[in-house]
Scaffold this motif. Structure first.
Motif, PDB file in Angstrom:
ATOM      1  N   ASP A 134       0.907  -1.126   0.148  1.00  0.00           N
ATOM      2  CA  ASP A 134       0.086  -0.048   0.083  1.00  0.00           C
ATOM      3  C   ASP A 134       0.930   1.352  -0.040  1.00  0.00           C
ATOM      4  OD1 ASP A 134      -1.785   2.082   0.284  1.00  0.00           O
ATOM      5  OD2 ASP A 134      -2.857   0.953   1.980  1.00  0.00           O
ATOM      6  N   THR A 190      -0.663   6.229   2.084  1.00  0.00           N
ATOM      7  CA  THR A 190      -1.495   6.218   3.100  1.00  0.00           C
ATOM      8  C   THR A 190      -1.505   7.407   4.015  1.00  0.00           C
ATOM      9  OG1 THR A 190      -0.562   5.473   4.946  1.00  0.00           O
ATOM     10  CG2 THR A 190      -1.633   3.686   3.425  1.00  0.00           C
ATOM     11  N   ILE A 233      -2.108   7.249   7.719  1.00  0.00           N
ATOM     12  CA  ILE A 233      -2.677   6.799   8.946  1.00  0.00           C
ATOM     13  C   ILE A 233      -2.380   7.178  10.364  1.00  0.00           C
ATOM     14  CG2 ILE A 233      -3.121   4.485   7.630  1.00  0.00           C
ATOM     15  CD1 ILE A 233      -0.601   3.458   9.669  1.00  0.00           C
ATOM     16  N   THR A 286      -1.890  -6.209   4.369  1.00  0.00           N
ATOM     17  CA  THR A 286      -0.837  -5.246   3.839  1.00  0.00           C
ATOM     18  C   THR A 286       0.378  -5.440   4.624  1.00  0.00           C
ATOM     19  OG1 THR A 286      -2.498  -3.662   3.645  1.00  0.00           O
ATOM     20  CG2 THR A 286      -0.459  -2.803   3.955  1.00  0.00           C
ATOM     21  N   ILE A 301       3.780  -0.491   3.577  1.00  0.00           N
ATOM     22  CA  ILE A 301       2.876   0.614   3.725  1.00  0.00           C
ATOM     23  C   ILE A 301       3.809   2.131   3.704  1.00  0.00           C
ATOM     24  CG2 ILE A 301       2.884   0.738   6.185  1.00  0.00           C
ATOM     25  CD1 ILE A 301      -0.261   1.285   5.988  1.00  0.00           C
ATOM     26  N   ILE A 345       3.499   5.916   4.690  1.00  0.00           N
ATOM     27  CA  ILE A 345       2.741   6.789   5.505  1.00  0.00           C
ATOM     28  C   ILE A 345       3.289   8.096   5.458  1.00  0.00           C
ATOM     29  CG2 ILE A 345       1.644   7.180   7.863  1.00  0.00           C
ATOM     30  CD1 ILE A 345       2.709   4.251   8.632  1.00  0.00           C
ATOM     31  N   SER A 387      -4.459   2.613  -0.951  1.00  0.00           N
ATOM     32  CA  SER A 387      -5.833   2.862  -0.253  1.00  0.00           C
ATOM     33  C   SER A 387      -5.936   4.357   0.124  1.00  0.00           C
ATOM     34  CB  SER A 387      -5.514   2.312   1.095  1.00  0.00           C
ATOM     35  OG  SER A 387      -4.832   2.814   2.143  1.00  0.00           O
ATOM     36  N   ASP A 388      -4.844   4.943   0.221  1.00  0.00           N
ATOM     37  CA  ASP A 388      -5.174   6.425   0.842  1.00  0.00           C
ATOM     38  C   ASP A 388      -5.778   6.708   1.775  1.00  0.00           C
ATOM     39  OD1 ASP A 388      -4.806   9.217   0.400  1.00  0.00           O
ATOM     40  OD2 ASP A 388      -6.903   9.359  -0.618  1.00  0.00           O
ATOM     41  N   TYR A 389      -5.904   5.514   2.892  1.00  0.00           N
ATOM     42  CA  TYR A 389      -6.329   5.378   4.321  1.00  0.00           C
ATOM     43  C   TYR A 389      -6.076   6.932   4.907  1.00  0.00           C
ATOM     44  CZ  TYR A 389      -7.599   3.177   8.636  1.00  0.00           C
ATOM     45  OH  TYR A 389      -8.296   2.644   9.766  1.00  0.00           O
ATOM     46  N   ASN A 390      -7.242   7.632   5.261  1.00  0.00           N
ATOM     47  CA  ASN A 390      -7.007   9.078   5.843  1.00  0.00           C
ATOM     48  C   ASN A 390      -8.222   9.412   6.331  1.00  0.00           C
ATOM     49  OD1 ASN A 390      -8.592  11.206   4.102  1.00  0.00           O
ATOM     50  ND2 ASN A 390      -7.398  10.160   2.395  1.00  0.00           N
ATOM     51  N   GLY A 438      -8.440   1.272   5.163  1.00  0.00           N
ATOM     52  CA  GLY A 438      -7.312   1.000   4.593  1.00  0.00           C
ATOM     53  C   GLY A 438      -7.280  -0.488   3.979  1.00  0.00           C
TER      54      GLY A 438
END
Ligand code: NIG
Ligand code: FE
Length: 411
Positions: A76, A79, A81, A141, A144, A146, A321-324, A331
């Motif tokens: 990923d 992200t 996170i 995952t 990653i 971050i 994912s762009d997890y935010n 995520g």
């Protein structure tokens, strides 16, 4: 420590030598081996092959993967996170009709997260981010990236980057760190934007370099955020400290972000929901990886990155994912895979290549991650009993992972 996985129904994404990235038509090919074994030694893939060729049958741990598929863990490459709290209130505002841009204009959005983050201690942030990291590891995952970018002042940006460093130290997952001080202009710099850029260049960057807190530099190059000229100024300053660009471009508008990224040898240009012909032409022949973030499109209801246009013109594509907290509070790379297939018309083979090998490339990990290759990190997903790897994106929303191994250890 040795682990032997036997009776693997299908071992997916096997590459006999290091493949840096997969582009165009090649993305449709996903090499695999049926009825296979895989041996792990000291956290690395030591050997793999057909069950009938398995000679050394002993190991410290033996896993029977009968009926199960084994593939490289997700890489990923994008992200955010490390953040404080959540933005559920804005979620409701959007349900009631406000747009992401309208919320940001009212002082919500990134500035809302920055306010919360500035008020949180390093320890609080670490606790919250660890939970997210553990969650995505369990979802498969294995590597990653971050970003910082919710600090927006010297202390808070450094605090975020130190949290990322601490996560990297305490967890087996491979972590790459990106400095995104240029995520939004703090309210107090609204009428003096160059002063904020000076703060990034003359106060944040030297300290980040001194403490070795980042691998990459990111800028949100977008209408209403950072212009192309401002982006270029920041990229050039960061490059003098050895930070490689990986930038947010073309989320809402195409203003030349792709071109400035390529000009400065960006490792990746991410988002690309809006992509015009000039952007496509610029990407041709470059080493820059386009990265799509379909969960962001899903959550915000904005267009999906035109994967077919990119891949059919011979380009590579990575999925992340762009997890935010604002645009993608998830995520789950399994959902990313499904969404890429369902909404972006990528085949399962293309989506898996994009979420493994090309994801690894997009964070500078192509030599060690993203495929089943001897000597690479033993970051693996063992699925539940499923009919085929295509079932993973097909059965969207189902939890189909049985075991995740990171550096050879079960998560
Ligand atoms: O990648 N676009 C910029 N940054 C994030 C969202 C930031 C936020 O809303 O908190 C993104 O979508
Ligand atoms: Fe992002």
């Amino acid at each position: 420590m040795s682990t032997l996985i036997v009776n693997i129904k299908e071992l997916v994404q096997i590459r006999n030598s290091v493949v840096k990235k997969v582009s165009g038509k090649d993305m449709k090919t996903l090499p695999s081996l049926k009825n296979a074994y895989l041996r792990i030694e000291d956290g690395l893939i030591q050997d793999f092959g057909a069950m009938e060729h398995l000679r050394e049958k002993s190991a410290d741990t033996i896993i029977d993967a009968k009926g199960k598929i084994v593939l490289p863990a997700w890489c990923d490459s994008h992200t955010h996170i490390v953040y404080a709290g959540n933005r559920e209130g804005e979620f409701i505002d959007r349900i009631n009709g406000l747009s992401y841009e309208e919320i940001a204009e009212k002082g919500g959005g990134i500035l809302n997260s920055a306010k919360k983050l500035q008020a949180s201690s390093e320890e609080e942030l670490y606790q919250q981010a660890s939970k997210r990291l553990e969650e995505v590891m369990a979802l498969g995952t294995g590597a990653i990236e971050i970003k910082s970018g919710y600090g927006l002042n010297v202390n808070a940006e450094l605090k975020m980057l130190r949290v990322i460093k601490k996560l990297a130290k305490h967890y087996p997952i491979t972590v790459k760190s990106t400095f995104l001080g240029a995520h939004a202009f703090p309210a107090e710099y609204k009428n003096n934007k160059e002063a904020y850029i000076d703060l990034i260049i003359f106060k944040m960057l030297p300290q980040i370099a001194k403490e070795h807190l980042a691998d990459f530099i990111d800028v949100f190059c977008e209408t209403g955020y950072f212009s192309v000229a401002q982006t270029e100024r920041i990229l050039m300053a960061a490059q003098s400290y050895g930070l490689v660009p990986k930038i947010h471009v073309n989320q809402f508008t195409s203003i030349g972000g792709v071109q400035v990224g390529i000009k400065h040898h960006a490792l990746s240009v991410d988002h690309l929901e809006v992509l015009d012909t000039n952007d496509l032409i610029a990407l041709q022949g470059s080493d820059t990886m386009p990265v799509a973030l379909p969960s962001c499109s899903y959550f915000l209801g904005i267009p999906y990155t035109p994967a077919r246009k990119l891949i059919d013109s011979g380009l590579p594509l990575a999925l992340a994912s762009d997890y935010n907290p604002g645009s993608t509070p998830s995520g789950n790379m399994n959902f990313v895979l499904s969404t890429a297939c369902i909404k972006m018309k990528m085949t399962p083979e293309e989506a898996i290549n994009a979420a493994t090998l090309n994801g690894a490339y997009a964070m500078g990990l192509a030599d060690t991650h993203g495929s089943i290759t001897k000597g690479k990190k033993a970051n693996l997903i063992i699925t539940k009993e499923i009919p085929s790897y295509g079932f993973l994106p097909y059965a969207f929303g189902s939890h189909l992972i049985d075991t995740v191994l990171i550096a050879g250890e079960q998560v």
